[in-house]
Design an enzyme around this catalytic site. Structure first.
Site, PDB file in Angstrom:
ATOM      1  N   ASP A 104     101.283 -12.412  65.656  1.00  0.00           N
ATOM      2  CA  ASP A 104     101.799 -11.357  64.787  1.00  0.00           C
ATOM      3  C   ASP A 104     101.355  -9.995  65.319  1.00  0.00           C
ATOM      4  O   ASP A 104     101.235  -9.813  66.524  1.00  0.00           O
ATOM      5  CB  ASP A 104     101.294 -11.611  63.358  1.00  0.00           C
ATOM      6  CG  ASP A 104     102.278 -11.161  62.291  1.00  0.00           C
ATOM      7  OD1 ASP A 104     102.487  -9.941  62.164  1.00  0.00           O
ATOM      8  OD2 ASP A 104     102.836 -12.026  61.596  1.00  0.00           O
ATOM      9  N   HIS A 127     101.187  -5.956  59.162  1.00  0.00           N
ATOM     10  CA  HIS A 127     101.865  -7.185  58.763  1.00  0.00           C
ATOM     11  C   HIS A 127     101.005  -8.421  58.997  1.00  0.00           C
ATOM     12  O   HIS A 127     100.879  -9.295  58.136  1.00  0.00           O
ATOM     13  CB  HIS A 127     103.177  -7.269  59.556  1.00  0.00           C
ATOM     14  CG  HIS A 127     104.018  -8.461  59.282  1.00  0.00           C
ATOM     15  ND1 HIS A 127     103.903  -9.641  59.993  1.00  0.00           N
ATOM     16  CD2 HIS A 127     105.027  -8.662  58.393  1.00  0.00           C
ATOM     17  CE1 HIS A 127     104.795 -10.505  59.559  1.00  0.00           C
ATOM     18  NE2 HIS A 127     105.491  -9.944  58.589  1.00  0.00           N
ATOM     19  N   SER A 165     108.364 -13.554  55.653  1.00  0.00           N
ATOM     20  CA  SER A 165     107.049 -13.471  56.305  1.00  0.00           C
ATOM     21  C   SER A 165     105.938 -13.915  55.376  1.00  0.00           C
ATOM     22  O   SER A 165     104.900 -14.396  55.831  1.00  0.00           O
ATOM     23  CB  SER A 165     106.759 -12.030  56.744  1.00  0.00           C
ATOM     24  OG  SER A 165     107.268 -11.768  58.020  1.00  0.00           O
TER      25      SER A 165
END
Length: 765
Positions: free
Chosen positions: A424, A482, A680
Site C-alpha cells: 500500500d 491510506h 479498500s
C-alpha cells in the site's frame, strides 16, 4: 466531469426529520420509521452545527486522553466519483518477460514432511558441525540463530542492470556478455551465502511444532537464481537493443530471479534523454493510456521527441518480436478510498488546539497483548460497528462482521506465527497507536521513482508514508495515509491498550510494503512488493546487498485498483505467491462497474471483496461481478443508520485534520483516527478474518482457509446487492421493483460468528 451523488439529502441541517425520512425512502427504497429518521437528522444537525455530541455508549471515552479519542469524519450529504478517471502509465517504463522460462512445479504441501524442493533448500546449507537444532523461540523472532545462522540476511547482490546504448551496440553487447559472466559466478557462489541458514533434516523438521514448521517453509520459498531464467533475459536484451536503436533511444534493463524485467527507456546511456514527455501531474511523468497508443502503421521517425508515444511504440514492437511472454506499460494503480469533498475546518470558537488532556497515548508496552476479556478496552471500540456481531439488539450492528463472537468462541485474537503484508502507501510509523505496537515488523519501501516517492529517494528499508498528494487543484485532493488506515483495520494498531481503536487480528505480525506514493503506484513496484512480501525475492539494499523479508506473509492485502483488465505481469506475480500457499486479498474497486474491468479484483487466484454498509447491503460505490467472493464492511459516509450522529464509515488509524472530540463535540485541529469508506476498507476485514482463521488452524492450507471463510458467510438476499438501475446500466431489475437492479456481489456477507470452534488437532475445514 465529476458526478456528485447525493444519497442522503436529509443530512442538511436545515431540513427537518420528517422531510428527511421521505427523501431517504424515495432515494434508497428503504422503509424507515419516521421517529428513527428524526433522531438521525437531529444528531447529524447537532454535529454539523458544532453542538455537543455525547456518546453515552462509548465506554472508556471520558477516561481517555484527547489524543486517544479524537477522531475525524462527519456524515456527508454526498461523495464523489470521478467518471473521467482513466488508467495512467509511467512514461518510459515497460515491463516484459521473455518466453520459455520454465515454471517451477510446486508439490502439494504435507503437514508433517518437507517437500523435495524444501528439503533440497536446507540440505544445501552448511552449518558448523557443532551446531545443533535447539527449540525455536516463539515468533516474532520467527527462527532462532540455530536455524537462521545469524540475524543479518543481507547477501551479495546479483548484477541486475544492463545499460543499452544505441550509440554503441558493440559496447552494449559487451555489457550483456559481462552480466552473463557475473551471474554465472553468482550462481556458483550462492550456496556460500546460504551458509547463514542451518542445515535441517526431515527428522528435525518433523520434531518442530506446527507454527515453526510453517516458518521454516516460508523461509524455503526464496527463489534461487535460475540459470535458464537469467539466460532468457540476457537473450532478450539483443531484441531490446535493436528496437531502441531504431527509435534512437537508450535505456536500462533490470533483470530478476523470476524472469520479469523492467525496461526504463529515455536515457542514451551517457546523458539525459533527448525526449520530453507530455505527462500530467506536477512532475510530468505520467500519461493517460488511452491518449498514447501506437498505431500499427506508425514508424520510428514519426514518433519525434515524444517519449510517451515512444513508450507505447516500443511496447508494440517488442510484442511483435515474438520474443516475450508479455510486454506492457508500467501502469499506475490507485488506492481504493472513495473520494470525497474536502471537509470544512472546525468552526471558530468550537475548536481545540489538541493540547488539552494527555499529550501522549497510553500506547503499548511493546509486548503482545494477551486479553483478560475478549472485548477491547480501546475508547473508540464502541464506534467500530464493523467488527460487531450482526444483529439489531444493543451492541450489535446489522452490518457487523462477527469478530466479537469469533474472538471469544475461538479464544484467540491472533497468533504471532501469522503474518499479513499490506502492499500500500506505507505506514505512518510515528502514529501513537502504531509506533509502540508489537505487531509491526520491518517492511520495505518499493517505490522506485523518487518523483513518486515523495521522500527524496527511491527504494529503501523505510516504509514510512510521507504522503501521496498528487494534484492539489482537485477538490478532494489530500494526503490519504491510506495504508495506515488499512493496516489499522487488520491489526497494526496496538489493541486492548486503552487508546484509540481496535484491530481485527490483535496479535498477528504486520509487514508494511510501500508500493504506492505520490500520484499512485507503479505496476512494477507492486509486482516486486508482492513477491518480496511473500519472501520469494530480495529487495535491493545499500552497498550491492540483497535484503530478504524475514517475516514472509501468509496473507497479502491489496487495497488498490486499476481500471482495466488484469495486467499479465500482475497475474504472474500473484500466481507466483499463491502457488506457494499465500492468500492474496483484493479490494473490488469503487467505480460502480464490473470487477472484470478492474485489477487486481479481476485477476485469478485472488479473494475479491466488495463493500457493504452498516445495514449489510452493498454500497453505492462498490464494484461488483462474478469475480467477487464476498461482501465485507466498507462503510458509507453518507449514512447514519444507528443514529449516533456519526457516519457509518470504517473507523481506523490515520492522521487527519478537522477533527472533533466525541465526548464534548468540540473541534480539534488534528487527530489520529478517522472514518473512511471504500472497498479498500472491506478487503482488510477479510485479511484480518483469514489471519484469525490461520491462527486458529496453523496447519491449514490456503485452500482450506478460503473454504472455511466461505462456509461461514451469511447468505445474501437480492436486496443486499441491489441499487438504482439508472446508476448501474446493464444489470438485472428485481422482479418486484423494476427501478432497482441486482448486481453479482459474491455468495454472502462476512460473518466470523458463524465459524464453529475448531476440533481438536487443528487444520482447516
Amino acid at each position: 466531469m465529476l458526478k456528485r451523488l447525493a444519497h442522503r439529502p436529509f443530512l442538511r441541517p436545515l431540513l427537518g426529520g420528517i422531510a428527511a425520512a421521505a427523501l431517504l425512502a424515495a432515494c434508497d427504497q428503504v422503509d424507515l420509521r419516521l421517529e428513527r429518521a428524526k433522531e438521525v437528522a437531529d444528531a447529524a444537525a447537532g454535529q454539523i452545527s458544532g453542538e455537543t455530541v455525547v456518546d453515552p455508549g462509548a465506554r472508556n471515552l471520558e477516561a481517555a486522553s484527547l489524543q486517544d479519542r479524537a477522531l475525524a469524519g462527519t456524515v456527508m450529504a454526498e461523495f464523489v466519483i470521478d467518471d473521467e478517471e482513466r488508467p495512467l502509465f509511467a512514461i518510459g517504463s515497460i515491463i516484459a518477460k521473455p518466453r520459455d522460462i520454465p515454471v517451477a512445479e510446486m508439490a502439494p504441501l504435507d503437514v508433517e514432511e518437507m517437500t523435495a524442493e524444501e528439503l533440497e533448500y536446507f540440505e544445501s546449507a552448511e552449518a558448523p558441525p557443532s551446531e545443533t537444532l535447539e527449540a525455536l523461540p516463539p515468533p516474532p523472532s520467527v527462527l532462532s540463530d540455530a536455524v537462521r545462522g545469524g540475524e543479518v540476511l543481507a547477501e551479495s547482490a546479483l548484477p541486475k542492470r544492463i545499460i543499452l546504448d544505441p550509440r554503441s551496440a558493440t559496447k552494449s553487447r559487451q555489457e550483456i556478455a559481462e552480466a552473463g559472466r557475473e551471474i554465472d559466478r553468482a550462481i556458483t557462489e550462492e550456496p556460500v551465502a546460504q551458509n547463514r541458514l542451518k542445515r535441517m533434516t526431515q527428522e528435525e523438521f518433523k520434531a518442530l511444532p506446527v507454527e515453526e514448521k510453517t516458518e521454516v517453509r516460508k523461509l524455503a520459498r526464496r527463489a534461487p537464481v535460475d540459470k535458464v531464467a537469467v539466460q532468457r533475459q540476457l537473450d532478450a536484451n539483443e531484441v531490446m537493443l535493436q528496437t531502441m536503436t531504431r527509435y534512437g533511444i537508450g535505456g536500462e534493463v533490470a533483470l530478476s530471479r523470476q524472469g520479469q524485467m523492467v525496461i526504463q527507456i529515455g536515457a542514451d546511456g551517457a546523458s539525459p534523454t533527448q525526449f520530453r514527455g507530455k505527462g500530467v501531474g506536477p512532475a510530468d511523468f505520467l500519461v493517460r493510456a488511452d491518449e498514447f497508443k501506437c498505431p500499427d502503421s506508425m514508424q520510428p521517425d514519426e514518433v519525434g521527441n515524444d517519449l510517451a508515444l515512444a513508450t507505447a511504440c516500443v511496447v508494440r514492437d517488442l510484442r511483435a518480436s515474438g520474443q516475450f511472454e508479455y510486454v506492457e506499460p508500467d501502469f499506475i494503480f490507485q488506492n481504493q478510498f472513495v473520494r470525497r469533498p474536502k471537509e470544512k475546518p472546525p468552526q471558530p470558537g468550537t475548536g481545540s488546539s489538541g493540547s488539552s488532556g494527555s499529550s501522549g497515548s497510553s500506547g503499548s508496552s511493546g509486548t503482545p497483548t494477551v486479553p483478560v476479556s475478549y472485548t477491547p478496552d480501546d475508547p473508540l471500540w464502541s464506534l467500530q460497528w464493523h467488527f460487531r456481531d450482526r444483529g439489531t439488539s444493543d451492541g450489535r450492528s446489522p452490518g457487523g462482521a462477527g469478530f466479537e463472537t469469533f474472538w471469544s468462541r475461538q479464544a484467540t485474537v491472533g497468533s504471532r506465527s501469522v503474518v499479513v503484508a499490506v502492499v500500500d502507501t506505507g505506514l505512518q510509523m510515528s502514529h501513537p497507536d502504531i509506533a509502540a505496537s508489537p505487531n509491526i515488523m520491518p517492511g520495505y519501501d518499493m517505490v522506485s521513482d523518487p518523483r513518486m516517492g515523495n521522500d527524496g529517494d527511491g527504494r529503501d528499508a523505510d516504509p514510512n508514508d510521507p504522503g501521496d498528494l498528487c494534484d492539489p487543484t482537485k477538490p478532494y485532493a489530500a494526503d490519504s495515509f491510506h495504508g495506515t488506515h488499512v493496516a489499522g483495520t487488520i491489526g497494526a494498531a496496538a489493541t486492548n491498550n486503552a487508546a484509540g481503536v481496535a484491530g481485527g487480528a490483535w496479535n498477528v505480525r504486520i509487514v508494511p510494503v510501500r508500493a504506492l506514493g505520490k500520484c499512485g503506484g507503479r505496476l512494477s513496484d507492486i509486482n516486486d512488493g508482492i513477491r518480496w512480501a511473500a519472501g520469494l525475492i530480495p529487495a535491493e539494499g545499500p552497498g550491492d546487498t540483497e535484503i530478504w523479508n524475514e517475516n514472509p506473509a501468509d496473507i497479502i492485502n491489496l487495497s488498490i485498483g486499476l481500471l482495466g483488465a488484469c495486467p499479465a505481469s500482475l497475474q504472474d506475480a500473484i500466481d507466483s505467491v499463491t502457488e506457494r500457499g499465500v492468500i492474496v486479498v483484493s479490494a473490488a474497486g469503487n467505480a460502480r462497474m464490473s470487477t472484470s474491468l478492474y485489477a487486481p479484483a479481476g485477476c485469478r487466484n485472488v479473494v475479491t471483496v466488495a463493500a457493504s454498509d452498516a445495514r449489510g447491503q452493498i454500497t453505492p460505490y462498490s464494484n461488483y461481478g462474478p469475480e467477487v467472493m464476498l461482501l465485507a464492511p466498507g462503510g458509507d459516509l453518507t449514512r447514519d443508520d444507528n443514529g449516533d450522529g456519526k457516519p457509518d464509515g470504517v473507523l481506523s488509524t490515520k492522521a487527519a485534520s478537522n477533527c472533533y472530540d466525541p465526548v464534548t463535540g468540540e473541534g480539534v485541529e488534528t487527530c489520529y483516527y478517522a472514518y473512511e469508506q471504500g472497498t479498500s476498507m472491506a478487503a482488510p476485514h477479510v485479511s484480518a478474518a483469514l489471519a484469525l482463521l490461520k491462527s486458529r488452524s496453523p496447519s491449514a492450507t490456503r485452500e482450506q482457509l478460503i473454504s472455511t471463510l466461505r462456509g461461514g458467510l451469511d447468505p445474501r438476499q437480492p436486496l443486499q446487492c441491489s441499487g438504482l438501475c439508472s446508476q448501474y446500466p446493464g444489470t438485472t431489475p428485481l422482479p418486484d421493483n423494476p427501478d432497482m437492479c441486482s448486481r453479482p456481489c459474491g455468495t454472502g456477507l462476512l460473518n466470523l460468528a458463524n465459524i464453529p470452534a475448531p476440533s481438536t488437532g487443528g487444520g482447516g475445514r
